[in-house]
Design a protein around this motif. Structure first.
Motif: not given
Length: 275
Positions: A88-92, A94, A154, A261, A263
């Protein structure tokens, strides 16, 4: 200019800027040192295989995951108390933070920082190729053989290189590449390659003259926009205990991460003759 290519028969488009040229009347893989040349899989230019003990490979993957998590927490203190799942790297982060993190990783990760015994990998790859290889490129001292590279792609973002050949950069000629999945690598996200494309004559390949500008992003490698045989790539998709070994003379790249969802993180490393 819009460049179109296919991955597993699915069409993709890129907006490419720059002068387009065809190569010379030559097959680079034949005239240079392609380390896949003496292998049984040279004709297709790649192999998905197991070369490390499963425990060793999974241990290395976990070491890299722990290193990246630690680096994220140090680089972005607001993450210090979060239980980070790199899938979930892309959630952490911007977009700007993502670029900053890539810059932090840009000089490479030191083998010793993750207990990466590169000699084991050099030995295993040497056995596979039936020739001694090393991570050190003796023809280019500027290449630091004390580090390895990580690729972070991502989901549904333009994080990938366009279709290209590494060997259009002199410092990447004469070697062999490996792709090792770390997390999130699957049939929707793994590195695409074009089988047998290393055997194409360069006058059948059309590419940007210099480093490409693709979707308004500057790349160091020229973008291949078409070949006389089309631009049809596949995703070989190695499992967690496998790697993909491939010729840098192959056309590869252009791999959008199609997972909704998750990465993709992978290890990329190059080898040269140990002479």
């Amino acid at each position: 200019m819009i460049s179109s290519y296919f991955i597993d028969s699915e069409k993709y488009n890129l907006n490419v800027k720059g002068k387009i040229i065809a190569g010379r009347n030559e097959v680079l893989s034949a005239k240079e040192i392609d380390l896949s040349k003496e292998t049984s899989w040279h004709k297709k230019g790649y192999l998905v295989t197991k070369i490390l003990n499963k425990k060793i490979q999974i241990g290395l993957q976990n070491e890299i995951i722990n290193y990246l998590v630690k680096s994220l927490k140090i680089s972005f203190p607001r993450l210090s108390k979060i239980n980070i799942d790199l899938r979930k790297y892309h959630h952490y982060l911007n977009y700007q933070e993502h670029l900053l993190f890539l810059k932090i990783l840009g000089s490479g990760i030191k083998f010793k920082s993750v207990n990466f015994n590169k000699e084991i990998l050099e030995s295993a790859l040497s056995d596979l190729l039936n020739r001694k290889v090393t991570t050190r490129n003796k023809n280019f001292d500027i290449i630091n053989d004390k580090t390895f590279a990580i690729r972070i792609i991502r989901p549904n973002q333009q994080d990938f290189n366009p279709p290209h050949k590494d060997v259009y950069l002199d410092r990447l000629k004469n070697g062999i590449n490996i792709y090792m999945p770390i997390i999130g690598s699957n049939k929707k996200s793994s590195l695409p390659i074009m089988p047998k494309s290393h055997l194409l004559n360069e006058n059948q390949i059309y590419r940007t003259k210099e480093g490409a500008i693709v979707n308004d992003v500057k790349f160091s490698v020229p973008c291949i926009i078409q070949t006389d045989l089309g631009l049809n790539l596949v995703r070989p998709n190695p499992s967690q205990d496998q790697i993909m070994v491939f010729s840098p003379y192959l056309i590869h790249g252009g791999g959008l991460n199609l997972n909704n969802d998750t990465t993709r993180i992978s290890l990329e490393l190059r080898f040269w003759d140990n002479y």
